[in-house]
Design a protein around this motif. Structure first.
Motif, mmCIF file in Angstrom:
data_model
loop_
_atom_site.group_PDB
_atom_site.id
_atom_site.type_symbol
_atom_site.label_atom_id
_atom_site.label_comp_id
_atom_site.label_asym_id
_atom_site.label_seq_id
_atom_site.Cartn_x
_atom_site.Cartn_y
_atom_site.Cartn_z
ATOM 1 N N LEU A 353 27.906 40.461 30.817
ATOM 2 C CA LEU A 353 26.627 39.741 30.871
ATOM 3 C C LEU A 353 26.598 38.735 32.017
ATOM 4 N N TYR A 354 27.658 37.932 32.141
ATOM 5 C CA TYR A 354 27.671 36.921 33.210
ATOM 6 C C TYR A 354 27.792 37.560 34.586
ATOM 7 N N ASP A 359 26.969 35.139 37.544
ATOM 8 C CA ASP A 359 27.790 33.967 37.231
ATOM 9 C C ASP A 359 29.232 34.469 37.115
ATOM 10 N N TYR A 360 29.850 34.671 38.292
ATOM 11 C CA TYR A 360 31.135 35.355 38.325
ATOM 12 C C TYR A 360 32.265 34.509 37.763
ATOM 13 N N ALA A 361 32.146 33.195 37.851
ATOM 14 C CA ALA A 361 33.192 32.332 37.286
ATOM 15 C C ALA A 361 33.237 32.493 35.771
ATOM 16 N N ALA A 362 32.063 32.466 35.119
ATOM 17 C CA ALA A 362 32.015 32.656 33.666
ATOM 18 C C ALA A 362 32.441 34.068 33.290
ATOM 19 N N SER A 363 32.034 35.046 34.091
ATOM 20 C CA SER A 363 32.426 36.429 33.829
ATOM 21 C C SER A 363 33.953 36.566 33.849
ATOM 22 N N GLU A 364 34.578 36.017 34.867
ATOM 23 C CA GLU A 364 36.040 36.100 34.964
ATOM 24 C C GLU A 364 36.699 35.383 33.788
ATOM 25 N N ARG A 365 36.137 34.236 33.387
ATOM 26 C CA ARG A 365 36.722 33.462 32.283
ATOM 27 C C ARG A 365 36.742 34.290 30.996
ATOM 28 N N TYR A 366 35.631 34.948 30.679
ATOM 29 C CA TYR A 366 35.588 35.720 29.439
ATOM 30 C C TYR A 366 36.429 36.996 29.533
ATOM 31 N N TYR A 367 36.433 37.638 30.701
ATOM 32 C CA TYR A 367 37.294 38.818 30.856
ATOM 33 C C TYR A 367 38.763 38.441 30.677
ATOM 34 N N LYS A 368 39.147 37.284 31.229
ATOM 35 C CA LYS A 368 40.545 36.868 31.125
ATOM 36 C C LYS A 368 40.899 36.531 29.667
ATOM 37 N N GLN A 369 39.952 35.959 28.929
ATOM 38 C CA GLN A 369 40.185 35.703 27.506
ATOM 39 C C GLN A 369 40.376 37.031 26.761
ATOM 40 N N ALA A 370 39.528 38.000 27.078
ATOM 41 C CA ALA A 370 39.662 39.323 26.459
ATOM 42 C C ALA A 370 40.989 39.964 26.843
ATOM 43 N N LEU A 371 41.385 39.800 28.105
ATOM 44 C CA LEU A 371 42.658 40.369 28.576
ATOM 45 C C LEU A 371 43.836 39.748 27.836
ATOM 46 N N GLN A 393 40.736 45.926 31.515
ATOM 47 C CA GLN A 393 41.303 46.104 32.860
ATOM 48 C C GLN A 393 40.278 46.753 33.788
ATOM 49 N N SER A 394 39.568 47.759 33.293
ATOM 50 C CA SER A 394 38.546 48.422 34.104
ATOM 51 C C SER A 394 37.405 47.465 34.446
ATOM 52 N N ASN A 395 36.999 46.649 33.475
ATOM 53 C CA ASN A 395 35.935 45.671 33.719
ATOM 54 C C ASN A 395 36.344 44.646 34.768
ATOM 55 N N LEU A 396 37.602 44.210 34.711
ATOM 56 C CA LEU A 396 38.102 43.283 35.734
ATOM 57 C C LEU A 396 38.126 43.960 37.097
ATOM 58 N N GLY A 397 38.420 45.249 37.128
ATOM 59 C CA GLY A 397 38.353 45.991 38.393
ATOM 60 C C GLY A 397 36.957 45.940 38.979
ATOM 61 N N CYS A 398 35.942 46.134 38.135
ATOM 62 C CA CYS A 398 34.539 46.043 38.598
ATOM 63 C C CYS A 398 34.220 44.645 39.109
ATOM 64 N N LEU A 399 34.627 43.626 38.356
ATOM 65 C CA LEU A 399 34.321 42.254 38.732
ATOM 66 C C LEU A 399 34.922 41.905 40.094
ATOM 67 N N TYR A 400 36.196 42.190 40.279
ATOM 68 C CA TYR A 400 36.849 41.818 41.536
ATOM 69 C C TYR A 400 36.328 42.641 42.711
ATOM 70 N N SER A 401 35.842 43.832 42.452
ATOM 71 C CA SER A 401 35.190 44.604 43.504
ATOM 72 C C SER A 401 33.904 43.902 43.948
ATOM 73 N N ASP A 402 33.119 43.427 42.955
ATOM 74 C CA ASP A 402 31.896 42.674 43.286
ATOM 75 C C ASP A 402 32.217 41.404 44.070
ATOM 76 N N LEU A 403 33.383 40.798 43.776
ATOM 77 C CA LEU A 403 33.801 39.570 44.447
ATOM 78 C C LEU A 403 34.507 39.849 45.772
ATOM 79 N N HIS A 404 34.613 41.143 46.134
ATOM 80 C CA HIS A 404 35.297 41.567 47.366
ATOM 81 C C HIS A 404 36.778 41.199 47.356
ATOM 82 N N ASP A 405 37.336 40.973 46.175
ATOM 83 C CA ASP A 405 38.777 40.771 46.038
ATOM 84 C C ASP A 405 39.360 42.154 45.740
ATOM 85 N N TYR A 406 39.485 42.946 46.823
ATOM 86 C CA TYR A 406 39.779 44.359 46.636
ATOM 87 C C TYR A 406 41.204 44.612 46.144
#
Length: 846
Positions: A353-354, A359-371, A393-406
């Motif tokens: 959702l984030y 809102d990539y900071a919030a997105s990363e925070r919740y993904y990391k909690q889930a991880l 793990q797959s969702n974090l892959g999508c997020l970091y791709s959007d953040l260009h952290d390849y």
């Protein structure tokens, strides 16, 4: 990047005993009366004491003496069965016979006393009680003596009463022991000030003072009657309350039945609305009513959150996801495993959702909690939790791709891929879709990294899996199939394989049109994306009519999305505005080009201010293209401004990720070189061309076919600039380098590169003229003429060189050839050319 899928809870819940409230308590020693008979010596907390509650497992007191125990559901009462600590005993043995009521505010206080100390205290208490009894008996005997002396009583009566007193004294040892036992069981810490004073007076034998204090509360008889009155009133009120409670219980049962009935009907009604394309809002409204009907109903709240999210009602989804998380905390209080598994699912959805809200900071925070939850569960039970961990793990892959952290994106995608391949090998039918999603994500990632071979491999793997899934269930997998087709279309566009690009994009478009027809709200954005991609394709093919058609379709759809949710769709809108700016520039419609570039610029500036790392590249390329547009419009100040703004951002991008942004930086530097060439600031122009050349040389070394043209162009302009700066050696060097590259390009595509090759030869020829090397100049011009024998300008140039050598007749023949090829040649040169003016001056022509 394909968005991750929303997660729905699917896990096994371990069986547990239902629990109610948790009672708090602590263990301590007895608070005592000090030696002065006034002050209190407080008790101390005791750790490691084993406390047993009837029918429950023992618990041990921890730091500061604290302990707690959970009562069975529906139980409000409990009894202390015992408390053990080496060397200690219960201060009040009767404590184990008392029934306690649960209280969240009042702790259970267990009082222990050192055994030896208790015996010493008990003996001291016995002595004190005996002394008090002796004093009271002596006092009574003194009173009898006084009565006898004044003849108030007879001697016989006196003797009888004295005998009674001493018999009482001799038989009072039981009383002494009971009272002493009570004294050493009293915990002064638990008494208020009034009762402490009364108790102290009693224990010290000051019975009159104790009696006096008690009487300050009123007559015991009156207090007794008052209590009885209270009890009677309470009994009556209890009967009334019981009747009310029974009525309330009946009402609650009826309400609960009505609530369940309404919830079921709301759910069924939402199913009806879902199947009607124009009733999606009504379906969502039914689910909202169902969730609000009982916000403790986890299923209802979660269902509404998921539906809100799927229909892009992001803030509603956010609100209700968080209600679900709060409910989980209560519901799974006694089952940590189930709590972590359920929470990870909702945390994943909040991460998605984030990300949708940028809102990539919030997105990363919740993904990391889930991880964190997923890794903990996986460590204890890999087979049960491999699938849910892979999803995170797959969702974090999508997020970091959007953040260009390849690098991070690839790492998490590869972890997800490894887990999903294991799951797929064990159960292909259950995990084919998950595996395909990760393969598709890797296809997107490697496309962004320009690793087109890897991208194609993963896209094709995903496509094969989605085609199998689609064949079995078209409705469920049409969207996934379309997304992979779209990705392949973009990949082949990047590879200039336009036939395959068009094939896959059209396939994707047809699938997305079908999805949109069923659910416009859900699929408008993905339809617009493919329309935009087709606009890109036809732009590359110079099919400007089709390019404009698809861009305009995408623009209209994205405007609708933006109107409904500006923050979520600003980036999508800006991308199509940018593309229209580029299209209209190619069509020389500079007014529209400026209009759309400025619209894109405004949106990218807004996005960049909030998410600089994500939108730096988009903003830089928009600024670069505005610089290009304003140079064509000869607004050099504006052109320089936007080129320089773009340069700063591209420098930053090149430092962090040169593999992706080096070519863009070189293009910007090249454009600045061209701008300063137009402004005749040749030194600055050379500076930027050489910066660009340095990058083009490195890129060409790795991929000569892709970068030979831009390398040759930069070399050519450096040749012309060094000629103007009278650095003829450098000019010759760069002209020859450009000539070598253009000859190779001409050999591969003569039609495309004949003109620029001839132009380079002409430039080198004039350089040789400046060096008075007429032989080389004529030789180069003859090579150019052999390539374009119908070009009148080349004969004019050759004639000019011959005239410089004094070869007037040969020069005259060249002029005659010019007029033969183009009788109106001088219409383009009202003041004449160097050749025509020279021949006139020598009287060879009129």
């Amino acid at each position: 990047m394909k968005r991750p899928l929303l997660c729905i809870i699917m896990f096994a819940v371990m069986a547990t005993t239902a629990v109610g409230q948790t009672q708090q308590g602590y263990v301590k020693t007895r608070g005592k009366l000090a030696a002065d008979g006034k002050s209190i010596v407080p008790g101390v907390r005791l750790s490691n004491a084993l406390v047993t509650i009837e029918n429950l497992s023992p618990v041990k007191s921890g730091a500061n003496g604290a302990f707690s125990f959970a009562l069975p559901a529906g139980t409000n009462h409990y009894r202390l069965q015992g408390a053990e600590l080496k060397g200690y005993t219960l201060a009040d043995p009767d404590a184990i016979r008392q029934t306690h009521t649960y209280s969240k505010d009042l702790p259970l206080i267990v009082v222990l006393e050192d055994m030896k100390q208790r015996e010493a205290d008990l003996e001291a208490a016995r002595k004190s009680v005996r002394n008090t009894l002796k004093r009271e008996i002596r006092k009574k005997q003194d009173e009898l003596d006084s009565l006898r002396d004044v003849h108030a009583i007879t001697q016989a009566k006196y003797d009888s009463l004295v005998r009674d007193f001493w018999e009482y004294r001799q038989s009072s040892e039981k009383l002494v022991n009971e009272m002493a036992e009570r004294y050493v069981s009293t915990d002064y810490d638990q008494l208020d000030d009034f009762n402490r004073r009364v108790q102290a007076y009693i224990e010290s034998g000051q019975l009159t003072k104790a009696d006096s204090m008690i009487r300050t509360k009123g007559s015991l008889e009156e207090r007794f009657l008052r209590v009885k009155q209270y009890e009677a009133a309470n009994a009556q009120r209890t009967a009334e309350i019981q009747q009310e409670q029974e009525a309330l219980d009946r009402s609650r049962q009826f309400t609960q039945k009505e609530k369940m009935d309404l919830a079921n009907d709301l759910y069924r009604q939402h199913l009806i609305f879902l199947q009607q394309p124009q009733m999606q809002d009504s379906a969502l409204y039914c689910m909202k009513l169902r969730a609000d009907l009982d916000t403790t109903n986890i299923d209802a709240v979660r269902d509404y959150a998921l539906l809100s999210h799927s229909q892009k009602a992001f803030h509603e989804a956010e609100k209700y996801y968080k209600i679900v998380l709060r409910n989980y905390k209560k519901h799974y209080a006694a089952n940590p495993e189930a709590y972590h598994a359920a929470s990870a699912t909702i945390q994943n959805n909040l991460g998605i959702l984030y990300s949708d809200l940028n809102d990539y900071a919030a997105s990363e925070r919740y993904y990391k909690q889930a991880l964190e939850n997923g890794e903990s569960l996986y460590a204890a039970n890999p087979e049960a939790y491999r699938a849910s961990l892979a999803t995170t793990q797959s969702n974090l892959g999508c997020l970091y791709s959007d953040l260009h952290d390849y690098a991070s994106s690839e790492r998490y995608f590869k972890l997800a891929l490894e887990n999903r391949e294991k799951l797929f090998s064990a159960n292909p039918a259950a995990y084919r879709a998950d595996l395909a999603n990760t393969q598709n994500g890797l296809g997107n990632l490697f496309s962004d990294l320009h690793d087109y071979a890897s991208s194609e491999r993963y896209y094709k793997l995903a496509l094969g899996n989605f085609e199998k899934l689609f064949a079995a269930n078209p409705a469920a997998y049409r969207a996934d199939l379309a997304n992979t087709q779209n990705g392949l279309g973009n990949l082949y566009m990047a590879l200039h394989d336009y036939a395959n690009s068009e094939k896959y994009l059209i396939m994707a478009l047809e699938n997305k049109k079908k999805l949109y027809a069923v659910n416009p709200e859900a699929y408008l954005v993905t339809l617009a994306t493919t329309q935009n991609n087709l606009g890109n394709l036809y732009s590359d093919l110079h099919d400007n009519a089709n390019s404009e058609k698809y861009y305009k379709l995408a623009l209209e759809n994205k405007k609708k999305l933006y109107a409904a949710n500006s923050e979520a769709y600003r980036a999508d809108l800006a991308a199509t505005q940018y593309n229209l700016g580029r299209l209209y520039y190619n069509l020389h419609d500079y007014a529209n080009s400026e209009k759309y570039y400025k619209l894109a610029l405004g949106n990218y500036e807004r996005l960049f201010s909030t998410y600089p790392e994500v939108y730096r590249a988009n903003l830089a390329m928009t600024q670069n293209n505005l610089g290009y547009l304003y140079r064509i419009l000869r607004d050099y100040a504006a052109s320089e401004k936007y080129y320089k703004l773009a340069l700063g951002k591209l420098d930053t991008l090149n430092v962090t990720n040169p593999g992706i942004y080096r070519a863009n930086l070189a293009l910007n530097q090249y454009n600045l070189g061209t701008l300063y060439r137009d402004l005749q600031d040749y030194a600055t122009s050379v500076k930027y061309y050489k910066l660009a050349l340095n990058i083009w040389e490195k890129l060409s070394a790795a991929n000569s076919e892709a970068y030979r043209g831009t390398l040759a162009s930069t070399q050519y302009y450096l040749g012309t600039l060094y000629s103007k700066l009278h650095d003829y050696a450098a000019s010759e060097q760069y002209y020859k380098l450009a000539l070598g590259n253009y000859e190779k390009l001409y050999a591969a595509n003569s039609g495309a590169y004949r003109a620029i090759l001839v132009q380079t030869q002409n430039g080198l020829a004039y350089l040789y003229v400046k060096l008075n090397d007429y032989v080389s100049a004529i030789s180069i011009i003859d090579e150019a003429i052999s390539l374009t024998p119908e070009d009148a300008n080349l004969y004019d140039s050759k004639g000019e060189i011959l005239l410089m050598q004094g070869k007037e007749q040969e020069a005259l023949k060249m002029w005659q050839k010019v007029l033969e090829l183009n009788p109106k040649f001088l219409d383009d040169y009202p003041k004449g050319t160097n050749l025509s003016n020279g021949l006139k001056a020598n009287g060879l022509i009129k």
